[in-house]
Scaffold this active site. Structure first.
Site, PDB file in Angstrom:
ATOM      1  N   TYR A  33      60.337  22.889 -42.582  1.00  0.00           N
ATOM      2  CA  TYR A  33      59.191  23.733 -42.903  1.00  0.00           C
ATOM      3  C   TYR A  33      59.554  25.199 -42.811  1.00  0.00           C
ATOM      4  O   TYR A  33      60.607  25.565 -42.283  1.00  0.00           O
ATOM      5  CB  TYR A  33      58.010  23.416 -41.971  1.00  0.00           C
ATOM      6  CG  TYR A  33      58.146  23.979 -40.570  1.00  0.00           C
ATOM      7  CD1 TYR A  33      59.025  23.420 -39.646  1.00  0.00           C
ATOM      8  CD2 TYR A  33      57.413  25.096 -40.166  1.00  0.00           C
ATOM      9  CE1 TYR A  33      59.156  23.940 -38.365  1.00  0.00           C
ATOM     10  CE2 TYR A  33      57.537  25.622 -38.885  1.00  0.00           C
ATOM     11  CZ  TYR A  33      58.406  25.040 -37.987  1.00  0.00           C
ATOM     12  OH  TYR A  33      58.541  25.558 -36.719  1.00  0.00           O
ATOM     13  N   ARG A  52      66.499  30.385 -46.029  1.00  0.00           N
ATOM     14  CA  ARG A  52      66.623  29.536 -44.832  1.00  0.00           C
ATOM     15  C   ARG A  52      66.122  28.120 -45.117  1.00  0.00           C
ATOM     16  O   ARG A  52      66.696  27.141 -44.647  1.00  0.00           O
ATOM     17  CB  ARG A  52      65.847  30.156 -43.658  1.00  0.00           C
ATOM     18  CG  ARG A  52      66.042  29.386 -42.361  1.00  0.00           C
ATOM     19  CD  ARG A  52      65.396  30.082 -41.172  1.00  0.00           C
ATOM     20  NE  ARG A  52      63.952  30.134 -41.294  1.00  0.00           N
ATOM     21  CZ  ARG A  52      63.146  30.818 -40.470  1.00  0.00           C
ATOM     22  NH1 ARG A  52      63.667  31.513 -39.465  1.00  0.00           N
ATOM     23  NH2 ARG A  52      61.845  30.815 -40.648  1.00  0.00           N
ATOM     24  N   ARG A 100      59.413   2.181 -43.926  1.00  0.00           N
ATOM     25  CA  ARG A 100      60.067   2.771 -42.754  1.00  0.00           C
ATOM     26  C   ARG A 100      61.428   2.147 -42.466  1.00  0.00           C
ATOM     27  O   ARG A 100      61.543   0.935 -42.285  1.00  0.00           O
ATOM     28  CB  ARG A 100      59.165   2.636 -41.530  1.00  0.00           C
ATOM     29  CG  ARG A 100      59.705   3.377 -40.318  1.00  0.00           C
ATOM     30  CD  ARG A 100      58.788   3.282 -39.107  1.00  0.00           C
ATOM     31  NE  ARG A 100      59.383   3.993 -37.986  1.00  0.00           N
ATOM     32  CZ  ARG A 100      60.323   3.485 -37.198  1.00  0.00           C
ATOM     33  NH1 ARG A 100      60.761   2.256 -37.411  1.00  0.00           N
ATOM     34  NH2 ARG A 100      60.821   4.197 -36.197  1.00  0.00           N
ATOM     35  N   HIS A 102      65.359   3.847 -40.762  1.00  0.00           N
ATOM     36  CA  HIS A 102      66.006   5.102 -40.362  1.00  0.00           C
ATOM     37  C   HIS A 102      66.917   5.661 -41.447  1.00  0.00           C
ATOM     38  O   HIS A 102      66.986   6.865 -41.659  1.00  0.00           O
ATOM     39  CB  HIS A 102      66.797   4.914 -39.065  1.00  0.00           C
ATOM     40  CG  HIS A 102      65.918   4.774 -37.851  1.00  0.00           C
ATOM     41  ND1 HIS A 102      64.974   3.783 -37.723  1.00  0.00           N
ATOM     42  CD2 HIS A 102      65.828   5.513 -36.721  1.00  0.00           C
ATOM     43  CE1 HIS A 102      64.347   3.912 -36.570  1.00  0.00           C
ATOM     44  NE2 HIS A 102      64.842   4.960 -35.938  1.00  0.00           N
ATOM     45  N   LYS A 147      65.293  24.214 -39.404  1.00  0.00           N
ATOM     46  CA  LYS A 147      63.859  24.378 -39.116  1.00  0.00           C
ATOM     47  C   LYS A 147      63.122  23.061 -39.391  1.00  0.00           C
ATOM     48  O   LYS A 147      62.366  22.928 -40.359  1.00  0.00           O
ATOM     49  CB  LYS A 147      63.272  25.556 -39.908  1.00  0.00           C
ATOM     50  CG  LYS A 147      61.983  26.098 -39.264  1.00  0.00           C
ATOM     51  CD  LYS A 147      61.666  27.478 -39.754  1.00  0.00           C
ATOM     52  CE  LYS A 147      60.294  27.966 -39.321  1.00  0.00           C
ATOM     53  NZ  LYS A 147      60.030  27.947 -37.888  1.00  0.00           N
ATOM     54  N   LEU A 205      67.018  29.104 -33.679  1.00  0.00           N
ATOM     55  CA  LEU A 205      66.648  29.288 -35.081  1.00  0.00           C
ATOM     56  C   LEU A 205      66.967  30.740 -35.459  1.00  0.00           C
ATOM     57  O   LEU A 205      66.608  31.662 -34.711  1.00  0.00           O
ATOM     58  CB  LEU A 205      65.158  29.019 -35.274  1.00  0.00           C
ATOM     59  CG  LEU A 205      64.714  29.162 -36.727  1.00  0.00           C
ATOM     60  CD1 LEU A 205      65.136  27.937 -37.535  1.00  0.00           C
ATOM     61  CD2 LEU A 205      63.223  29.367 -36.836  1.00  0.00           C
TER      62      LEU A 205
HETATM   63  N1  PDD Z   1      58.262  29.647 -35.772  1.00  0.00           N
HETATM   64  N2  PDD Z   1      62.482  30.245 -33.040  1.00  0.00           N
HETATM   65  C1  PDD Z   1      61.684  29.179 -33.225  1.00  0.00           C
HETATM   66  C2  PDD Z   1      61.954  27.928 -32.448  1.00  0.00           C
HETATM   67  C3  PDD Z   1      60.620  29.250 -34.141  1.00  0.00           C
HETATM   68  O1  PDD Z   1      59.844  28.171 -34.343  1.00  0.00           O
HETATM   69  C4  PDD Z   1      60.377  30.462 -34.841  1.00  0.00           C
HETATM   70  C5  PDD Z   1      59.257  30.605 -35.830  1.00  0.00           C
HETATM   71  C6  PDD Z   1      61.227  31.548 -34.585  1.00  0.00           C
HETATM   72  C7  PDD Z   1      61.065  32.867 -35.302  1.00  0.00           C
HETATM   73  O2  PDD Z   1      61.419  32.735 -36.660  1.00  0.00           O
HETATM   74  P1  PDD Z   1      60.773  33.667 -37.772  1.00  0.00           P
HETATM   75  O3  PDD Z   1      60.985  35.068 -37.319  1.00  0.00           O
HETATM   76  O4  PDD Z   1      61.535  33.336 -38.995  1.00  0.00           O
HETATM   77  O5  PDD Z   1      59.308  33.313 -37.853  1.00  0.00           O
HETATM   78  C8  PDD Z   1      62.277  31.401 -33.696  1.00  0.00           C
HETATM   79  C9  PDD Z   1      57.144  29.645 -36.678  1.00  0.00           C
HETATM   80  C10 PDD Z   1      56.404  30.939 -36.726  1.00  0.00           C
HETATM   81  C11 PDD Z   1      56.267  28.453 -36.361  1.00  0.00           C
HETATM   82  O6  PDD Z   1      56.837  27.405 -36.067  1.00  0.00           O
HETATM   83  O7  PDD Z   1      55.038  28.541 -36.441  1.00  0.00           O
END
Ligand code: PDD
Length: 287
Positions: A33, A52, A100, A102, A147, A205
């Protein structure tokens, strides 16, 4: 006006926007996401977010179900249909629907969902109000650079913050270093004014807000060091803050109930908030 979301080719009111119960995102968290801020009608750092997203998909061998220009169209159209000027966009892509199992299914078309919602972004002054952070063990898997929608450890750690009347939890790995927040990147300013944030590797991340701030800071001549830091170092830092697409830049005034600096939002942090607001106010369509 009902909120409209985009689900696999259709724009539907949220109440009718459903996914198949055999979607692998639902059963196996087999998907990725992005969350992108919408500021004055524009997607903040859209290009970097899509880059990303492409990387996350590539790492998991999931293909984008539509091409990039269609994806851009869908995002803009979802924003337009909801008349969102300030808000956030959520984009999720999963491996798709299959019985389902894996193992990757053969010939499975990936699923896509786009939703948008209104956010009343804080003013500069509101952004400068400090907040409290607690720490907890980082129990996540070893590829959090992807992500992925698999966020259970983040959910549990964030709830720990809420239960402790704090705003965010900073995750601490087995060596005692802070990796990042549950949904944000962690930063400190040392007593000799170095700006420190952990280097991007498989343990955090690579935040887009982080990347933009590093770019903005370079123009200021501030010394930046990308390295790990411990909880003790963070607690004795001059300033601390965290960043994300939805939190923007948030000053941290206590970590595990230990005051940071003089207990107020830091000077460099507040200057960065001003800089980041200027950046958002000057966004253009293609940024
Ligand atoms: N999350 N680290 C983690 C684990 C995150 O989930 C996020 C962002 C960030 C910051 O990334 P960015 O600057 O690209 O938003 C760092 C989003 C906002 C969320 O899960 O809602």
């Amino acid at each position: 006006m009902p909120r409209i979301s985009y689900v696999n080719g259709q724009y539907l009111p949220l109440s009718q926007a459903t996914v198949n119960v055999e979607d692998r995102g639902y059963q196996l968290a087999d998907g990725v996401y992005e969350v992108i801020a919408i500021f004055n009608g524009l997607l903040v750092d859209k290009v970097d977010h899509l880059r990303r997203l492409a990387r996350s998909l590539n790492e998991l061998r999931i293909s984008l179900p539509v091409n990039i220009s269609a994806l851009n169209f869908i995002m803009n159209e979802t924003i337009r249909k909801n008349r969102v000027v300030n808000g956030k966009l959520y984009l999720q892509i999963t491996r798709g629907v299959a019985p389902r199992d894996h193992a990757f299914p053969a010939n499975c078309k990936s699923s896509i969902v786009v939703t948008v919602s209104n956010v009343s972004w804080p003013s500069r002054d509101e952004s400068k109000q400090g907040c409290c952070v607690i720490t907890a063990a980082d129990i996540r898997w070893k590829r959090v650079d992807i992500k992925s929608v698999s966020l259970l450890p983040n959910v549990l750690a964030k709830q720990e913050a809420i239960d402790a009347s704090a705003d965010e939890t900073w995750l601490v790995n087995e060596e005692g270093y802070i990796t990042e927040g549950t949904a944000s990147n962690a930063w400190i300013v040392t007593q000799n004014n170095q700006l420190v944030t952990r280097q991007t590797d498989e343990n955090i991340l690579a935040g887009i807000t982080r990347k933009t701030i590093l770019k903005l800071v370079q123009e200021e001549g501030i010394e930046i060091v990308e390295r790990p830091f411990t909880v003790i170092e963070a607690q004795s830092a001059k300033e601390a803050f965290f960043t994300s697409s939805t939190a923007l830049i948030k000053p941290v005034t206590s970590i595990d109930n230990v005051s940071i600096g003089n207990g107020n939002s830091g000077l460099m942090t507040c200057a960065l908030i001003d800089k980041y607001f200027e950046f958002m106010e000057n966004l253009t369509e293609n940024s």
